[in-house]
Design a protein around this motif. Structure first.
Motif, short mmCIF file in Angstrom:
data_model
loop_
_atom_site.label_atom_id
_atom_site.label_comp_id
_atom_site.label_asym_id
_atom_site.label_seq_id
_atom_site.Cartn_x
_atom_site.Cartn_y
_atom_site.Cartn_z
N ALA A 239 0.50 -0.91 0.24
CA ALA A 239 -0.10 0.20 0.42
C ALA A 239 0.82 1.57 0.06
CB ALA A 239 -0.76 0.06 1.25
N ALA A 242 1.68 2.16 -2.98
CA ALA A 242 0.89 2.51 -3.88
C ALA A 242 0.60 3.52 -3.52
CB ALA A 242 -0.06 1.11 -3.91
N PHE A 244 -0.03 4.72 0.28
CA PHE A 244 -1.28 4.88 1.53
C PHE A 244 0.32 5.80 1.48
CE2 PHE A 244 -1.35 3.26 5.29
CZ PHE A 244 -2.72 3.97 5.83
N LEU A 293 -3.05 -3.81 -0.37
CA LEU A 293 -2.96 -3.05 -1.13
C LEU A 293 -3.30 -1.60 -1.08
CD1 LEU A 293 -1.42 -2.44 -3.67
CD2 LEU A 293 -2.94 -3.13 -4.68
N HIS A 294 -5.06 -2.20 -0.70
CA HIS A 294 -5.67 -1.19 -0.42
C HIS A 294 -6.15 -0.59 1.67
CE1 HIS A 294 -8.94 1.91 -0.31
NE2 HIS A 294 -9.92 1.23 0.18
N PRO A 296 -8.28 0.26 4.17
CA PRO A 296 -9.73 0.43 4.61
C PRO A 296 -9.92 1.50 5.03
CG PRO A 296 -9.66 -1.75 5.13
CD PRO A 296 -8.13 -1.50 4.56
N ASP A 298 -12.03 4.46 7.19
CA ASP A 298 -13.11 5.69 6.85
C ASP A 298 -12.71 5.68 7.87
OD1 ASP A 298 -13.82 3.44 8.12
OD2 ASP A 298 -15.25 2.71 6.44
#
Lengths: 326, 448
Positions: A239, A242, A244, A293-294, A296, A298
């Protein structure tokens, strides 16, 4: 670079909570201390609500920052004061010797210990070719007037020998009351000597400062040593590559801290550093993985992270004190 | 863990006694703490601070002082302890001025050092208050009352504040000289110990340790082999020599002396021994040096006690030359038989207590002379080691800078030679130490 405890070099500092992120509050704290040092004040105190990061700032950053700025021109010591119902000179001197990591901590009579303390401080100053010594006492809210009197003796003796000695007390907000008590009581000279100057230690005050702190995890940290990998990069390798960055969530995190704070504190909110660090640690612990990779993140996730630190209860307690003070 | 100590506060040649007491004062340390931290097996033992005792954890203490091993080693006289222990004193000798600067030098503990090299005052060995001798033993009393008299506990210093500001001690050339002496003693100590222990075997010539030692004390170049000794001395022999009962003319040169190259003449009557040559030479030197008339010169049977070191040096040098001259003569004139009839006296123990001359008189041929004279040289070297101590002290007192001091004239007869009645072999024996020499009451062969 984040200073960390060298006793646990094999463990990730975040997992064992043995690290301290450089914060704007530490920068301000250090700036005021430099001002006092430059003015050779005999004593001063720093206060602030608990969990703001005062102790960590002393433990992890002060020595480093002072040696960076002043080099060998100052002999700096820090000690963690322990609370005793009945103060004893012998115990106090032993604690000082423990803080100095002296070879002979508890043996001998009071006079022996006293001589040991004074000589040790003077020797350290002489070894640094200076006559100036700074002693920073953490948890100073527990200090009795007797203990200040003993410090006063040390200061006087050192003064006679040509050494200048500054005592900086660091503690929770009770220190401010103590100052007033000393000033009103017979120990006014203690107040005039050790508590003339003061400074309130800050927490994180806005989203910009929050972003500054979180950038510490993204950029100004490294694990393992020499790897060039920041904490964020270590926990989220894919991440991070990528793009993050935990600092991107700074605004959201600030909002949550603001929302969860009691009304009485909202106008002048100081978010304790401990709750920020624990929230980030929670996120890193729960969401991390080599394949992720992502990430989450929130608001729900952030809220959960903040709430599990006990932030609300802590701030509620602080709010009560602030309300009472007003 | 750290202890209070001012880095770099150990001054040049400061003693362990002084350093450890300043350390005690700075750290307000107790005997129990000392046992725990600095004594092997937590066992407090008394020890002399002149030397580094094995019961003390020196490595730990050195780390607390934050000094190098070299600096630490210089605080004691350990390097010369075993061989020259009699050169030090166990009671404190101190300079009344230095002690006020909380300074005491390890060199004050050398027996013959009587004045402070810095302040040129007499060293005291008694407490100024009670008048009793102060011990340099490290014991509980010392820990309780550092830098104080061990009897009346009165402080030896006047200003305790100097503890945190130890004054710089002036450098002194005399200190350097004593340090030189100690270094030299340390250097010769191992060989000296060998000398003390080694028993000569009559059939064995220990060349491998003769040469290194010879080099130690001789200013001459080291010969590669014992035989080359002869050539070496012959080279020094610049003059001519006439055999017979006529007057002889001897000219020799000294390659190194205080005044550079010195030439001198010796004249005398030939005799069968070199002693006569030497005596005449001595008379010449005394005359040259003292400028007295012949009559008064003749009354000088010994070298004057105040004669210059050069004169003493020359005397010894010439002695070697004289020995070699004899050997050379024997080879040159092929007259080994002329010594056949010579006999040495026999004493009660059936040994010949002899001087060099008599030893040589025992010889039947050149090989035997070579053998005996080589042994004599070794024995002389052995004595010179003992004498080196005495001479070096005198040199220091005289203020002479020396690297290799002149040799002293009076040598002790350490050995004797006798001929085995059964196989006619010459046997060389040595007396082990000074004590046994004295008990035998043998007089020096060089007492002219």
């Amino acid at each position: 670079m984040i200073p960390r405890n060298t006793n646990f070099l094999d463990e990730h500092p975040m997992l064992i909570q043995e690290y301290a992120i450089y914060t704007p509050a530490i920068a301000e704290f250090f700036k005021i201390i430099c001002e006092w040092i430059d003015n050779r004040v005999p004593g001063a105190y720093i206060y602030g609500f608990s969990r703001l990061g005062k102790s960590r700032a002393i433990r992890f950053w002060m020595k480093l920052l002072i040696s960076e700025k002043y080099g060998n021109r100052i002999a700096f010591f820090d000690m963690n004061h322990k609370n005793h119902d009945r103060p004893s000179e012998s115990t106090f001197l032993t604690e000082l010797l423990i803080a100095f990591d002296h070879k002979l901590k508890s043996s001998g009579k009071i006079s022996d210990k006293y001589e040991r303390v004074v000589n040790y401080i003077c020797c350290q100053a002489k070894n640094k070719s200076t006559n100036y010594v700074v002693l920073m006492i953490d948890e100073a809210q527990f200090m009795h007037d007797q203990e200040y009197k003993w410090l006063c003796n040390i200061q006087n003796d050192m003064d006679e020998m040509g050494f200048r000695f500054t005592v900086i007390s660091v503690g929770s907000h009770e220190l401010t009351y103590q100052h007033e008590i000393f000033a009103m009581a017979e120990s006014a000279y203690i107040s005039s000597r050790f508590m003339v100057r003061s400074y309130a230690f800050n927490g994180i005050r806005n989203n910009k400062e929050m972003a500054y702190v979180l950038r510490g995890y993204d950029e100004d940290s490294e694990w393992p040593v020499g790897s060039g990998k920041s904490f964020t990069a270590y926990f989220f390798p894919r991440a991070f590559s990528a793009g993050f960055r935990i600092s991107d969530s700074a605004d959201d995190l600030w909002e949550i801290f603001f929302e969860l704070a009691p009304m009485v504190l909202k106008s002048k909110l100081h978010v304790p550093m401990e709750h920020i660090a624990k929230s980030i640690e929670y996120i890193f612990r729960e969401l991390s993985g080599p394949e992720v990779l992502h990430v989450p993140i929130d608001k729900t996730c952030l809220t959960k992270a903040v709430k599990q630190t006990g932030y609300e209860h802590h701030m509620h307690a602080v709010g009560l004190i602030v309300g009472r003070k007003r | 863990m750290r202890a209070s100590w001012i880095d770099g506060s150990i001054r040049e040649f400061e003693s362990f006694w002084s350093v450890i007491q300043r350390f005690i004062m700075l750290n307000a340390i107790l005997p129990r703490d000392f046992s725990e931290i600095y004594f092997q097996e937590n066992n407090f033992k008394e020890f002399s601070t002149n030397y580094a005792s094995n019961c003390f954890k020196h490595q730990t203490f050195r780390q607390d002082l934050r000094v190098s091993q070299t600096v630490y080693d210089h605080m004691t006289l350990n390097s010369i302890e075993k061989t020259f222990a009699d050169q030090t004193v166990e009671s404190l000798k101190y300079c009344p001025i230095c002690i006020n600067s909380l300074y005491h030098s390890i060199y004050f503990q050398i027996k013959w050092v009587s004045d402070c090299p810095i302040h040129k005052v007499k060293l005291l060995n008694k407490c100024h208050n009670c008048g009793r001798g102060i011990s340099v033993l490290f014991n509980r009393k010392m820990v309780h009352s550092p830098y104080c008299c061990t009897w009346c506990l009165s402080p030896l210093y006047t200003d305790k504040n100097l503890l945190l500001n130890p004054p710089i001690i002036e450098e002194s050339v005399d200190f350097k000289r004593i340090a030189n002496w100690c270094r030299y003693m340390a250097k010769i100590a191992p060989n000296y110990a060998v000398f003390q222990k080694k028993v000569f075997n009559s059939s064995y010539m220990p060349e491998e340790w003769f040469y290194p030692l010879y080099k130690e004390i001789s200013e001459k170049p080291l010969p590669n082999l014992l035989k080359s000794c002869k050539e070496l001395f012959v080279e020094d022999w610049k003059g001519t020599y006439k055999c017979g009962l006529k007057s002889i003319m001897v000219v020799s040169t000294l390659a190194s002396s205080e005044h550079g190259k010195v030439g001198f003449r010796v004249s005398g009557v030939e005799t069968s021994t070199y002693t006569a040559i030497f005596k005449s030479y001595r008379r010449y030197l005394i005359k040259k040096e003292l400028g007295r008339y012949k009559r008064s010169i003749n009354s000088h049977r010994k070298l004057p006690s105040d004669c210059s070191p050069t004169l003493r040096y020359i005397e010894i040098h010439e002695k070697y030359v004289a020995i070699r001259t004899l050997i050379r003569r024997m080879d040159q004139y092929h007259q080994p038989e002329r010594y056949w009839f010579l006999r040495a006296e026999v004493d009660m123990k059936k040994f010949f207590y002899i001087d060099d001359t008599k030893a040589l008189q025992l010889c039947k041929n050149a090989q035997e002379v070579e053998w005996v004279s080589s042994h004599i040289l070794i024995e002389e070297l052995k004595s010179l080691y003992t004498e080196a101590l005495v001479v070096s002290k005198e040199m220091i007192k005289m203020g002479v800078d020396y690297e290799c001091w002149p040799l002293k004239g009076k040598l002790l007869p350490c050995s004797f030679v006798y001929r085995d009645q059964k196989n006619e072999q010459l046997i060389f024996k040595c007396i082990q130490n000074r004590l046994s020499i004295q008990s035998l009451k043998v007089t020096s062969p060089y007492n002219y």
